[in-house]
Design an enzyme around this catalytic site. Structure first.
Site, PDB file in Angstrom:
ATOM      1  N   LYS A 157       0.824  -1.216   0.000  1.00 13.25           N
ATOM      2  CA  LYS A 157       0.000   0.000   0.000  1.00 13.25           C
ATOM      3  C   LYS A 157       0.857   1.264   0.000  1.00 13.25           C
ATOM      4  CE  LYS A 157      -4.299  -1.957   1.588  1.00 13.25           C
ATOM      5  NZ  LYS A 157      -3.927  -3.377   1.740  1.00 13.25           N
TER       6      LYS A 157
HETATM    7  C1  PLP Z   1      -4.522  -4.461   1.093  1.00 14.53           C
HETATM    8  C2  PLP Z   1      -3.808  -5.756   1.015  1.00 14.53           C
HETATM    9  C3  PLP Z   1      -4.189  -6.773   0.121  1.00 14.53           C
HETATM   10  C4  PLP Z   1      -5.415  -6.670  -0.756  1.00 14.53           C
HETATM   11  O1  PLP Z   1      -5.306  -5.702  -1.766  1.00 14.53           O
HETATM   12  P1  PLP Z   1      -6.608  -5.175  -2.536  1.00 14.53           P
HETATM   13  O2  PLP Z   1      -6.124  -4.048  -3.346  1.00 14.53           O
HETATM   14  O3  PLP Z   1      -7.572  -4.753  -1.458  1.00 14.53           O
HETATM   15  O4  PLP Z   1      -7.143  -6.312  -3.358  1.00 14.53           O
HETATM   16  C5  PLP Z   1      -3.423  -7.929   0.060  1.00 14.53           C
HETATM   17  N1  PLP Z   1      -2.343  -8.094   0.855  1.00 14.53           N
HETATM   18  C6  PLP Z   1      -1.941  -7.136   1.728  1.00 14.53           C
HETATM   19  C7  PLP Z   1      -0.760  -7.407   2.582  1.00 14.53           C
HETATM   20  C8  PLP Z   1      -2.650  -5.935   1.845  1.00 14.53           C
HETATM   21  O5  PLP Z   1      -2.251  -5.011   2.733  1.00 14.53           O
END
Ligand code: PLP
Length: 481
Positions: free
Chosen positions: A119
């Protein structure tokens, strides 16, 4: 470039109009009115740029972003990209280096940013875009934004590390008191920046979300205190994620005639939706593999054509918690494309039909087979036992430690691998964030990057509040400048 809503509202907004917004006024999600197509010559030029420019990733990001952003001067946008994607912040000059795992399988490292989850890739850019845009608003006198959010881990910390010290921005992040992992708590609560406010709520994650909703639904309060969000439906976040599909491709395909597949550990469908956008732009992607955990809303859809939102009793708490979703908040974007960009039909499904029945069924719709054939989507599911097994065998066979979410990806990727075609799994977090599960799988603690040594011992900056909307409002009122 103009932006429209998936529920039919016309394309009359530009990038900076929607940068600070969540949903469109008609309840839909924003999308560009077209996906710019890039030809093989442009791809070859971008490949060269990524590999040869000293700030290759940042300059690639600028090339892609500038196709979608025409209301920030090019030199400013390039500077924002170069300030964001540095080796200092992301650990290497490649920013998203590829690592070979085994036959045909690669991992793309997206988790070496400040909070050790992918993120950061988007949120770090968002922080710089917000600061830039807020400063020039109001005739150059600047505007204030107070970000209110709820987190159970990754999103909140990524937002705080992106917004810390940014002019014009405060962050008020609620989290369930005592329920995040010690490492995640330490990451968030050790921030000492005056514009970051950690609010630990005496309740569970749903209580935090309910409080955020209640505050946002109080329109007078929202306007007066300039309340905003940074959730995963934000178009700028999605756009930032498109870039690393190109960078992954350039590191694995030798030339533009080769195709590559990606497997994406998925929850809200934001990450893999960025892959869909990259593919629509003409990046030679064969398959987009959606990997889910026990919360298999998306896997069910791609297998059967039925999209069924889960109730809270049907939403499992798993050992890949950032993928624990009851519905996939970015999914409407893909369905809009699948339905030939029919806003009325999208509104009927996501507005009326989901509200009424909690599900819709496209299995008999002429458009559904295209989800696989035309758009390249396939899916698979991974359980706690799969996760532990995959973590263990990667460690034993390759000396490679992967986090539980990435393990879900590797498990599913192995099912869809094809000879002669690279399969890239996106690494969405580092194992240290989920140490309990690593210990369960391997009987040992994961490695900890040096900069996080002893983080649990740092002084903590957090305010514990009752599960009470008014208490949160009062806190905000006392702390906005
Ligand atoms: C947010 C997240 C996801 C999922 O991603 P999306 O964009 O919501 O599909 C998967 N793995 C981790 C570690 C995350 O923080």
């Amino acid at each position: 470039m103009k932006y429209l809503s998936t529920r039919g509202e016309a394309a009359n907004k530009r990038f900076c109009d929607i940068l600070l917004e969540g949903l469109a006024p008609d309840g839909g999600l924003y999308l560009p009115e077209t996906y710019p197509r890039v030809d093989a010559a442009t791809l070859a030029r971008w490949r060269d740029l990524y590999h040869r420019s000293p700030q290759g990733y940042a300059d690639l990001a600028f090339e892609i972003l500038s196709l979608y952003i025409d209301d920030i001067p090019a030199e400013d946008l390039r500077a924002i990209c170069r300030k964001t994607y540095t080796a200092e912040v992301f650990g290497t000059g490649e920013i998203v280096p590829l690592r070979h795992v085994e036959d045909g399988l690669w991992l793309e490292a997206l988790s070496n940013g400040p909070t050790l989850a992918f993120k950061d890739m988007a949120m770090q850019l968002l922080g710089n875009l917000f600061e830039y845009e807020l400063a020039r608003r109001n005739g150059g006198r600047g505007e204030q934004l107070n970000i209110l959010g709820a987190t159970s881990g990754d999103t909140g910390s990524a937002a705080e590390y992106a917004m810390r010290g940014k002019k014009g921005v405060n962050v008020f992040m609620t989290s369930p008191h005592g329920r995040m992992s010690p490492f995640q708590q330490a990451q968030m609560f050790s921030l000492q920046d005056a514009n970051i406010h950690n609010l630990a709520i005496q309740g569970v994650f749903d209580d935090c979300q309910d409080i955020v909703k209640a505050v946002s639904n109080d329109l007078d309060f929202k306007r007066k205190y300039k309340i905003g969000t940074v959730n995963s439906i934000n178009w700028a976040r999605l756009l930032a994620q498109v870039v690393y599909y190109f960078a992954g491709y350039f590191q694995s395909a030798k030339n533009e005639s080769e195709k590559v597949s990606f497997t994406v550990p998925s929850g809200n469908f934001g990450n893999v939706c960025a892959g869909h956008v990259a593919r629509m732009m003409g990046l030679p992607i064969a398959k987009l593999v959606v990997a889910t955990n026990e919360n298999d809303v998306l896997d069910e859809f791609f297998r059967t054509g039925v999209y069924r939102v889960r109730g809270s009793a049907d939403t499992h708490e798993t050992s890949s918690p950032s993928m624990d979703i009851s519905k996939a908040s970015n999914f409407e974007r893909f369905i809009f494309d699948l339905l030939g960009r029919d806003g009325a039909k999208t509104r009927a499904l996501f507005g009326e039909q989901l509200n009424k029945a909690g599900a819709f069924d496209l299995s008999q719709d002429a458009a559904f087979p295209a989800a696989k054939a035309k758009y390249g989507f396939v899916s698979g599911k991974s359980t706690h036992a799969d996760r532990l097994r995959t973590i263990r065998d990667n460690w034993e066979q390759h000396g490679l430690m992967i986090d539980p979410h990435t393990a879900d990806g590797v498990k599913v990727a192995r099912q869809f691998r094809e000879a002669g075609q690279p399969m890239i799994v996106l690494e969405t977090a580092l194992p240290i964030k989920f140490a309990d599960t690593l210990v369960e799988a391997l009987g040992r603690e994961p490695e900890r990057p040096a900069k996080f040594a002893g983080i649990e011992q740092l002084p903590k900056r957090v305010t514990v509040l009752d599960k009470d909307v008014q208490a949160v409002k009062d806190y905000i009122v006392r702390h906005v400048a």
